[in-house]
Design a protein around this motif. Structure first.
Motif, PDB file in Angstrom:
ATOM      1  N   GLY A  16      23.104  79.201  25.813  1.00  0.00           N
ATOM      2  CA  GLY A  16      22.431  80.319  26.463  1.00  0.00           C
ATOM      3  C   GLY A  16      22.326  81.507  25.537  1.00  0.00           C
ATOM      4  N   SER A  17      22.761  82.652  26.023  1.00  0.00           N
ATOM      5  CA  SER A  17      22.558  83.891  25.274  1.00  0.00           C
ATOM      6  C   SER A  17      23.465  84.003  24.057  1.00  0.00           C
ATOM      7  CB  SER A  17      22.803  85.080  26.201  1.00  0.00           C
ATOM      8  OG  SER A  17      22.863  86.256  25.449  1.00  0.00           O
ATOM      9  N   LEU A  18      22.873  84.484  22.975  1.00  0.00           N
ATOM     10  CA  LEU A  18      23.581  84.724  21.718  1.00  0.00           C
ATOM     11  C   LEU A  18      24.729  85.711  21.922  1.00  0.00           C
ATOM     12  CD1 LEU A  18      22.978  83.886  18.733  1.00  0.00           C
ATOM     13  CD2 LEU A  18      21.446  85.834  18.613  1.00  0.00           C
ATOM     14  N   ASP A  19      24.485  86.720  22.744  1.00  0.00           N
ATOM     15  CA  ASP A  19      25.468  87.781  22.964  1.00  0.00           C
ATOM     16  C   ASP A  19      26.751  87.284  23.628  1.00  0.00           C
ATOM     17  OD1 ASP A  19      23.747  89.972  22.102  1.00  0.00           O
ATOM     18  OD2 ASP A  19      22.606  89.569  23.911  1.00  0.00           O
ATOM     19  N   ASN A  20      26.653  86.157  24.337  1.00  0.00           N
ATOM     20  CA  ASN A  20      27.823  85.645  25.067  1.00  0.00           C
ATOM     21  C   ASN A  20      29.013  85.349  24.157  1.00  0.00           C
ATOM     22  OD1 ASN A  20      26.531  85.754  27.486  1.00  0.00           O
ATOM     23  ND2 ASN A  20      25.975  83.578  27.536  1.00  0.00           N
ATOM     24  N   ASP A  21      28.729  85.031  22.899  1.00  0.00           N
ATOM     25  CA  ASP A  21      29.786  84.631  21.968  1.00  0.00           C
ATOM     26  C   ASP A  21      30.425  85.813  21.246  1.00  0.00           C
ATOM     27  OD1 ASP A  21      29.218  82.063  22.661  1.00  0.00           O
ATOM     28  OD2 ASP A  21      28.088  81.586  20.850  1.00  0.00           O
ATOM     29  N   ILE A  22      29.929  87.004  21.494  1.00  0.00           N
ATOM     30  CA  ILE A  22      30.406  88.171  20.744  1.00  0.00           C
ATOM     31  C   ILE A  22      31.562  88.854  21.476  1.00  0.00           C
ATOM     32  CG2 ILE A  22      29.768  90.420  19.769  1.00  0.00           C
ATOM     33  CD1 ILE A  22      28.527  87.902  18.394  1.00  0.00           C
ATOM     34  N   GLU A  23      32.647  89.089  20.737  1.00  0.00           N
ATOM     35  CA  GLU A  23      33.807  89.767  21.322  1.00  0.00           C
ATOM     36  C   GLU A  23      33.574  91.268  21.378  1.00  0.00           C
ATOM     37  OE1 GLU A  23      38.154  88.629  21.476  1.00  0.00           O
ATOM     38  OE2 GLU A  23      37.914  89.482  19.470  1.00  0.00           O
TER      39      GLU A  23
ATOM     40  N   GLU B   1      38.099  91.742   8.951  1.00  0.00           N
ATOM     41  CA  GLU B   1      37.989  90.682   9.955  1.00  0.00           C
ATOM     42  C   GLU B   1      36.630  90.020   9.820  1.00  0.00           C
ATOM     43  OE1 GLU B   1      38.346  92.286  13.917  1.00  0.00           O
ATOM     44  OE2 GLU B   1      37.294  94.106  13.393  1.00  0.00           O
ATOM     45  N   PHE B   2      36.551  88.781  10.299  1.00  0.00           N
ATOM     46  CA  PHE B   2      35.317  88.017  10.134  1.00  0.00           C
ATOM     47  C   PHE B   2      34.239  88.536  11.079  1.00  0.00           C
ATOM     48  CE2 PHE B   2      32.428  84.423  10.442  1.00  0.00           C
ATOM     49  CZ  PHE B   2      32.267  84.120   9.096  1.00  0.00           C
ATOM     50  N   VAL B   3      33.075  88.834  10.527  1.00  0.00           N
ATOM     51  CA  VAL B   3      31.980  89.378  11.327  1.00  0.00           C
ATOM     52  C   VAL B   3      30.735  88.515  11.181  1.00  0.00           C
ATOM     53  CG1 VAL B   3      32.802  91.765  11.274  1.00  0.00           C
ATOM     54  CG2 VAL B   3      31.291  90.952   9.452  1.00  0.00           C
ATOM     55  N   VAL B   4      29.887  88.583  12.185  1.00  0.00           N
ATOM     56  CA  VAL B   4      28.609  87.858  12.155  1.00  0.00           C
ATOM     57  C   VAL B   4      27.480  88.800  12.555  1.00  0.00           C
ATOM     58  CG1 VAL B   4      29.623  85.600  12.695  1.00  0.00           C
ATOM     59  CG2 VAL B   4      28.822  87.063  14.562  1.00  0.00           C
ATOM     60  N   GLY B   5      26.269  88.339  12.310  1.00  0.00           N
ATOM     61  CA  GLY B   5      25.087  89.095  12.708  1.00  0.00           C
ATOM     62  C   GLY B   5      24.473  89.840  11.546  1.00  0.00           C
ATOM     63  N   TYR B   6      23.245  90.272  11.749  1.00  0.00           N
ATOM     64  CA  TYR B   6      22.500  90.985  10.728  1.00  0.00           C
ATOM     65  C   TYR B   6      22.542  90.226   9.386  1.00  0.00           C
ATOM     66  CZ  TYR B   6      19.984  94.788   8.682  1.00  0.00           C
ATOM     67  OH  TYR B   6      18.998  95.507   8.056  1.00  0.00           O
ATOM     68  N   GLY B   7      22.288  88.935   9.469  1.00  0.00           N
ATOM     69  CA  GLY B   7      22.243  88.092   8.273  1.00  0.00           C
ATOM     70  C   GLY B   7      23.485  87.256   8.064  1.00  0.00           C
ATOM     71  N   LEU B   8      24.601  87.706   8.632  1.00  0.00           N
ATOM     72  CA  LEU B   8      25.868  86.992   8.423  1.00  0.00           C
ATOM     73  C   LEU B   8      26.042  85.888   9.457  1.00  0.00           C
ATOM     74  CD1 LEU B   8      27.955  90.160   7.794  1.00  0.00           C
ATOM     75  CD2 LEU B   8      27.684  88.318   6.140  1.00  0.00           C
TER      76      LEU B   8
ATOM     77  N   ALA C 205      28.887  79.109  10.595  1.00  0.00           N
ATOM     78  CA  ALA C 205      28.263  77.777  10.643  1.00  0.00           C
ATOM     79  C   ALA C 205      26.744  77.880  10.810  1.00  0.00           C
ATOM     80  CB  ALA C 205      28.894  76.925  11.742  1.00  0.00           C
ATOM     81  N   GLU C 206      26.144  78.802  10.058  1.00  0.00           N
ATOM     82  CA  GLU C 206      24.677  79.014  10.031  1.00  0.00           C
ATOM     83  C   GLU C 206      24.098  79.582  11.325  1.00  0.00           C
ATOM     84  OE1 GLU C 206      22.791  79.035   7.377  1.00  0.00           O
ATOM     85  OE2 GLU C 206      24.415  78.383   6.091  1.00  0.00           O
ATOM     86  N   GLN C 207      24.971  79.969  12.257  1.00  0.00           N
ATOM     87  CA  GLN C 207      24.495  80.605  13.482  1.00  0.00           C
ATOM     88  C   GLN C 207      24.726  82.115  13.412  1.00  0.00           C
ATOM     89  OE1 GLN C 207      23.741  78.754  16.920  1.00  0.00           O
ATOM     90  NE2 GLN C 207      22.932  77.483  15.279  1.00  0.00           N
ATOM     91  N   TYR C 208      24.078  82.809  14.287  1.00  0.00           N
ATOM     92  CA  TYR C 208      24.261  84.258  14.508  1.00  0.00           C
ATOM     93  C   TYR C 208      23.601  85.164  13.469  1.00  0.00           C
ATOM     94  CZ  TYR C 208      27.837  82.199  17.444  1.00  0.00           C
ATOM     95  OH  TYR C 208      28.493  81.396  18.338  1.00  0.00           O
ATOM     96  N   ARG C 209      22.932  84.595  12.461  1.00  0.00           N
ATOM     97  CA  ARG C 209      22.281  85.442  11.457  1.00  0.00           C
ATOM     98  C   ARG C 209      21.251  86.362  12.101  1.00  0.00           C
ATOM     99  NH1 ARG C 209      23.620  83.638   6.274  1.00  0.00           N
ATOM    100  NH2 ARG C 209      23.947  81.412   6.018  1.00  0.00           N
TER     101      ARG C 209
END
Ligand code: XMP
Ligand code: MG
Length: 184
Positions: free
Chosen positions: A4-11, A155-162, A165-169
């Motif tokens: 579902g939504s990408l945002d659901n996985d964000i803490e 800490e490990f961050v995702v989004g805005y290109g990061l 496992a190739e997700q969340y960029r």
């Protein structure tokens, strides 16, 4: 992983889209001023820097060329070793060029310090670095970075290109992942 939504996985959101955009405005103004009347080659480091290059260069008021490089750090697992392999080299000849390397994130700095030494050996007029994110607490080598978007915690961050496992960029902001996403 995500359903579902990408945002659901964000803490939690570390940097909002508005914060990122405001900082990009400032850095772009600095770069446009510093490189006025210079022949600039923006070198984006694939894949993470795609968003930064796209958003930063569109704010510049000076003409630039763009090229891309992909490198992979040898090492066990996710730890950077500083031994780097070029997966995709530049098309451009660097002789006499002012090179601005654009990165998504500097962690240990090992990959980037290798990259800068490699680019300097190709006869450019100058090599400077712009990075959106930097983790000062993770630095293993000193890298002289001219433009920094944000210093962030280690800490490990995702989004805005990061990615994870190739997700969340494609997240338009920078955040941390919920622990359960790591398969815990
Ligand atoms: P160095 O050599 O500076 O490596 O340790 C930097 C590279 O490590 C990756 N990296 C991350 N990727 N979230 C990510 O998605 C992070 O928090 C993170 N920290 C480091 C990234 O590929 C970067 O270019
Ligand atoms: Mg990267």
């Amino acid at each position: 992983m995500s359903n579902g939504s990408l945002d659901n996985d964000i803490e939690h959101v570390l940097l909002s889209t508005d914060q990122i955009n405001a900082r990009l405005d400032e850095i772009a103004a600095d770069i446009s001023r510093d490189y006025a009347d210079k022949d600039v080659l923006v070198v984006g480091v694939l894949k993470g820097a795609v968003m930064v290059v796209a958003d930063l260069t569109r704010r510049l008021t000076i003409p630039v060329s763009m090229d891309w490089m992909a490198v992979s750090s040898y090492g066990s697992g996710t730890k950077s070793s500083g031994v780097v392999r070029i997966l995709k080299d530049l098309d451009a000849d660097l002789h006499g060029r002012h090179v601005l390397v654009v990165e998504d994130i500097i962690d240990s700095g090992l990959t980037l310090s290798w990259l800068v030494a490699n680019l300097r050996s190709r006869g450019p007029e100058s090599v400077e670095i712009a990075t959106m994110l930097r983790k000062p607490d993770a630095a293993k080598v000193e890298v002289d970075v001219r433009y920094v978007g944000f210093d962030i915690p280690n800490e490990f961050v995702v989004g805005y290109g990061l990615d994870y496992a190739e997700q969340y960029r494609n997240l338009p902001y920078v955040g941390t992942l919920k622990p359960e996403v790591y398969g815990g």
